[in-house]
Scaffold this motif. Structure first.
Motif, PDB file in Angstrom:
ATOM      1  N   VAL A 133       0.826  -1.203   0.000  1.00 16.78           N
ATOM      2  CA  VAL A 133       0.000   0.000   0.000  1.00 16.78           C
ATOM      3  C   VAL A 133       0.860   1.254   0.000  1.00 16.78           C
ATOM      4  CG1 VAL A 133      -1.808   1.257   1.235  1.00 16.78           C
ATOM      5  CG2 VAL A 133      -1.815  -1.245   1.221  1.00 16.78           C
ATOM      6  N   LEU A 134       1.975   1.218   0.734  1.00 14.68           N
ATOM      7  CA  LEU A 134       2.800   2.407   0.907  1.00 14.68           C
ATOM      8  C   LEU A 134       3.817   2.599  -0.201  1.00 14.68           C
ATOM      9  CD1 LEU A 134       3.493   2.202   4.757  1.00 14.68           C
ATOM     10  CD2 LEU A 134       1.696   3.458   3.575  1.00 14.68           C
ATOM     11  N   PHE A 135       4.244   1.524  -0.852  1.00 17.82           N
ATOM     12  CA  PHE A 135       5.309   1.612  -1.848  1.00 17.82           C
ATOM     13  C   PHE A 135       4.813   1.032  -3.169  1.00 17.82           C
ATOM     14  CE2 PHE A 135       7.295   1.168   2.332  1.00 17.82           C
ATOM     15  CZ  PHE A 135       8.038   2.338   2.381  1.00 17.82           C
ATOM     16  N   GLY A 136       4.818   1.866  -4.190  1.00 14.70           N
ATOM     17  CA  GLY A 136       4.296   1.459  -5.481  1.00 14.70           C
ATOM     18  C   GLY A 136       5.157   0.455  -6.213  1.00 14.70           C
ATOM     19  N   ALA A 137       6.428   0.287  -5.815  1.00 13.86           N
ATOM     20  CA  ALA A 137       7.301  -0.646  -6.514  1.00 13.86           C
ATOM     21  C   ALA A 137       6.910  -2.099  -6.272  1.00 13.86           C
ATOM     22  CB  ALA A 137       8.757  -0.427  -6.083  1.00 13.86           C
ATOM     23  N   ILE A 138       6.157  -2.370  -5.204  1.00 12.12           N
ATOM     24  CA  ILE A 138       5.745  -3.741  -4.897  1.00 12.12           C
ATOM     25  C   ILE A 138       4.548  -4.087  -5.757  1.00 12.12           C
ATOM     26  CG2 ILE A 138       4.910  -5.268  -3.066  1.00 12.12           C
ATOM     27  CD1 ILE A 138       6.427  -3.577  -1.086  1.00 12.12           C
ATOM     28  N   PRO A 139       4.554  -5.266  -6.399  1.00 11.50           N
ATOM     29  CA  PRO A 139       3.428  -5.628  -7.297  1.00 11.50           C
ATOM     30  C   PRO A 139       2.087  -5.563  -6.586  1.00 11.50           C
ATOM     31  CG  PRO A 139       5.265  -7.181  -7.530  1.00 11.50           C
ATOM     32  CD  PRO A 139       5.604  -6.296  -6.365  1.00 11.50           C
ATOM     33  N   ARG A 140       1.072  -5.087  -7.325  1.00  6.76           N
ATOM     34  CA  ARG A 140      -0.256  -4.887  -6.760  1.00  6.76           C
ATOM     35  C   ARG A 140      -0.969  -6.199  -6.427  1.00  6.76           C
ATOM     36  NH1 ARG A 140      -0.488  -0.239  -4.326  1.00  6.76           N
ATOM     37  NH2 ARG A 140       0.370   1.421  -5.617  1.00  6.76           N
ATOM     38  N   ARG A 141      -0.458  -7.314  -6.959  1.00 18.09           N
ATOM     39  CA  ARG A 141      -1.123  -8.582  -6.648  1.00 18.09           C
ATOM     40  C   ARG A 141      -0.997  -8.944  -5.176  1.00 18.09           C
ATOM     41  NH1 ARG A 141       3.444 -10.046  -9.689  1.00 18.09           N
ATOM     42  NH2 ARG A 141       5.064 -11.154  -8.511  1.00 18.09           N
ATOM     43  N   TRP A 142      -0.057  -8.289  -4.472  1.00 23.28           N
ATOM     44  CA  TRP A 142       0.106  -8.548  -3.045  1.00 23.28           C
ATOM     45  C   TRP A 142      -0.939  -7.820  -2.211  1.00 23.28           C
ATOM     46  CZ3 TRP A 142       3.037 -12.428  -1.596  1.00 23.28           C
ATOM     47  CH2 TRP A 142       4.086 -12.828  -2.424  1.00 23.28           C
ATOM     48  N   LEU A 143      -1.758  -6.955  -2.845  1.00 25.11           N
ATOM     49  CA  LEU A 143      -2.778  -6.235  -2.089  1.00 25.11           C
ATOM     50  C   LEU A 143      -3.822  -7.178  -1.494  1.00 25.11           C
ATOM     51  CD1 LEU A 143      -3.391  -3.072  -4.314  1.00 25.11           C
ATOM     52  CD2 LEU A 143      -2.394  -3.154  -2.025  1.00 25.11           C
ATOM     53  N   THR A 144      -4.077  -8.306  -2.178  1.00 25.28           N
ATOM     54  CA  THR A 144      -5.019  -9.274  -1.627  1.00 25.28           C
ATOM     55  C   THR A 144      -4.517  -9.819  -0.305  1.00 25.28           C
ATOM     56  OG1 THR A 144      -5.684  -9.880  -3.876  1.00 25.28           O
ATOM     57  CG2 THR A 144      -6.264 -11.402  -2.096  1.00 25.28           C
ATOM     58  N   ALA A 145      -3.220 -10.126  -0.252  1.00 23.67           N
ATOM     59  CA  ALA A 145      -2.639 -10.592   1.012  1.00 23.67           C
ATOM     60  C   ALA A 145      -2.692  -9.495   2.068  1.00 23.67           C
ATOM     61  CB  ALA A 145      -1.193 -11.052   0.778  1.00 23.67           C
ATOM     62  N   SER A 146      -2.531  -8.240   1.653  1.00 26.35           N
ATOM     63  CA  SER A 146      -2.600  -7.131   2.600  1.00 26.35           C
ATOM     64  C   SER A 146      -3.993  -7.021   3.214  1.00 26.35           C
ATOM     65  CB  SER A 146      -2.231  -5.816   1.902  1.00 26.35           C
ATOM     66  OG  SER A 146      -0.905  -5.855   1.426  1.00 26.35           O
ATOM     67  N   MET A 147      -5.030  -7.314   2.440  1.00 29.28           N
ATOM     68  CA  MET A 147      -6.397  -7.235   2.956  1.00 29.28           C
ATOM     69  C   MET A 147      -6.668  -8.324   4.000  1.00 29.28           C
ATOM     70  SD  MET A 147      -8.372  -6.442  -0.630  1.00 29.28           S
ATOM     71  CE  MET A 147      -9.976  -6.488   0.142  1.00 29.28           C
ATOM     72  N   LEU A 148      -5.959  -9.437   3.907  1.00 31.54           N
ATOM     73  CA  LEU A 148      -6.143 -10.515   4.880  1.00 31.54           C
ATOM     74  C   LEU A 148      -5.301 -10.320   6.132  1.00 31.54           C
ATOM     75  CD1 LEU A 148      -6.127 -13.592   2.459  1.00 31.54           C
ATOM     76  CD2 LEU A 148      -8.109 -12.461   3.475  1.00 31.54           C
ATOM     77  N   THR A 149      -4.294  -9.452   6.047  1.00 34.39           N
ATOM     78  CA  THR A 149      -3.369  -9.273   7.170  1.00 34.39           C
ATOM     79  C   THR A 149      -4.053  -8.847   8.465  1.00 34.39           C
ATOM     80  OG1 THR A 149      -1.573  -8.731   5.636  1.00 34.39           O
ATOM     81  CG2 THR A 149      -1.288  -8.075   7.925  1.00 34.39           C
TER      82      THR A 149
END
Length: 438
Positions: A133-149
């Motif tokens: 969420v904070l760094f755009g260089a990380i692929p957006r596909r990891w946002l799903t994992a962020s929602m479960l965190t």
């Protein structure tokens, strides 16, 4: 031209190059820097001397206290014995041994020592979840994992049945399906219907369903009540939960206050003005003492969760005003351009207006978050043992009775590191957005 005129003209031309000379002493090196930065004028020079004297005076008194610090002792009296034997009875020396002896309590509170791995793992999962969420260089596909965190972190900290956070997370799936179905009718109907259905699901279905499944398939870890939370762990739990939740809620409130719908506008104004007009400590007492009176009889609502909800609402009111200022700063032509493209209200806000408003509001938003994180120390007044509350518990023991400054220095340093990191990220984000707009 006569010879006399030629001689006069040639007198202005040099026939040989001058040898290279060193620059003046005042125009190079440290002397130039001192002259330009510390002594450019006589007034600035006097102010520099006064400032240097003040710095020397402070450091000469505080420096020995830090440098002579004692780290290996079991009590304050033992610290003083070591100081008298090595430095003399009149020497200034800090007793940092209290930090090395009680750092676990300052960090984890009264959390069971055998379960320290759980908040530690939750902290690193929080950082990993925030990274996409904070760094755009990380692929957006990891946002799903962020929602479960958040649900995994809740399970790690509080423990108990794994099905409770699982079925609470299922509420977002229910909300998404509801919004998709009702969205075919009307966006406002879809928004109101989704909120009602998800709220009813969480209030009456999620927990009983989780308990029923747990009775059939019991999976979980040792439950730890929030009364054992404390120290920086408690501050991080309350602060980060309120920060993450208050930002989207504040954006919704800002849009509601700027809405042309009379009822929506007045409700948002009333909420914001009432919340902002009352000190946070009053709302914390409300969460601690009065909130249970509005709940059904026999309801046991966790105090830490009540505090998180109240702090979130308090922060959202301030975030709403910051975002509203950003919305007002967006040129009117941007709204007109969105209308000319045929975008509806939500599309224009999501794609054109809100990105610009949030960019303008970054300093104010981060400033609100920093103030919110520091204000988590107010929970000491309602019986929660944050780091400041634990200092009283530590001093209550006979070993460390009478120690003050060492604990406050450590607590202040930890809060400074967290707030400084948020401030630096704000500056990084501002520079990044400026580069992208060039």
């Amino acid at each position: 031209m006569s010879d006399t005129d030629s001689q006069v003209t040639n007198a202005y031309f040099r026939e040989t190059m001058l040898a290279q000379q060193t620059p003046p002493v005042t125009e190079t090196g440290a002397i130039k820097w001192l002259r330009e930065n510390l002594f450019p004028t006589w007034l600035n020079g006097i102010m520099t001397i006064v400032a240097l004297y003040a710095i020397w005076f402070i450091l000469s008194h505080i420096g020995p206290w830090f440098l002579n610090g004692i780290w290996d002792a079991q009590s304050l009296s033992e610290c003083r014995e070591i100081r008298d034997a090595t430095l003399g009875p009149d020497a200034s020396a800090a007793c940092f041994a209290v930090i090395s002896d009680r750092w676990q309590q300052l960090v984890f509170g009264f959390y069971p020592q055998s379960a320290y791995w759980r908040p530690t793992l939750a902290f690193f999962l929080m950082l990993a979840g925030l990274a996409p969420v904070l760094f755009g260089a990380i692929p957006r596909r990891w946002l799903t994992a962020s929602m479960l965190t958040p649900f995994v972190i809740y399970f790690l900290l509080w423990g108990g049945s794994v099905w409770v956070p699982a079925f609470i997370a299922l509420g977002f799936v229910v909300g998404g399906l509801t919004a998709r179905v009702l969205g075919r009718l009307n966006q406002m109907v879809a928004l109101i219907g989704t909120v009602l259905i998800v709220g009813l699901y969480w209030a009456f279905i999620a927990v009983p369903l989780a308990n029923a499944v747990h009775s059939i398939l019991p999976i979980g870890i040792m439950a730890i009540p929030s009364s054992e939370f404390g120290g920086f762990m408690l501050s991080v739990v309350i602060g980060m939960a309120a920060i993450i939740l208050s930002l989207p809620l504040g954006i919704v409130l800002a849009l509601a206050r700027a809405s042309d719908l009379f009822l929506v506008n007045k409700l948002a104004i009333g909420f914001i003005e009432i919340i902002r007009g009352v000190p946070l400590i009053v709302w914390l007492f409300t969460a601690s003492l009065l909130l249970n009176y509005f709940l059904p009889p026999g309801t046991n609502f966790d105090l830490t969760l009540r505090v998180i909800i109240m702090v979130t609402l308090f922060s959202a009111a301030y975030i709403a005003e910051v975002v509203r200022g950003g919305l007002a700063a967006v040129p009117k032509g941007q709204y007109e351009g969105a209308d000319s493209l045929g975008l509806d209200y939500w599309q224009s806000m999501r794609l054109i207006v809100l990105p610009q408003a949030l960019k303008i509001s970054i300093p104010g938003i981060v400033n609100t978050f920093i103030g919110l994180f520091k204000d988590t120390t107010l929970v000491v007044f309602i019986g929660l043992l944050d780091p400041l509350g634990l200092t009283n518990s530590i001093r209550a023991s006979t070993d460390w009775n009478g120690i003050y400054w060492e604990l406050y220095v450590f607590i202040g340093l930890m809060f400074f590191i967290a707030c400084y990191a948020m401030g630096r990220y704000s500056m990084y984000l501002e520079r990044k957005l400026q580069r992208e707009n060039r």
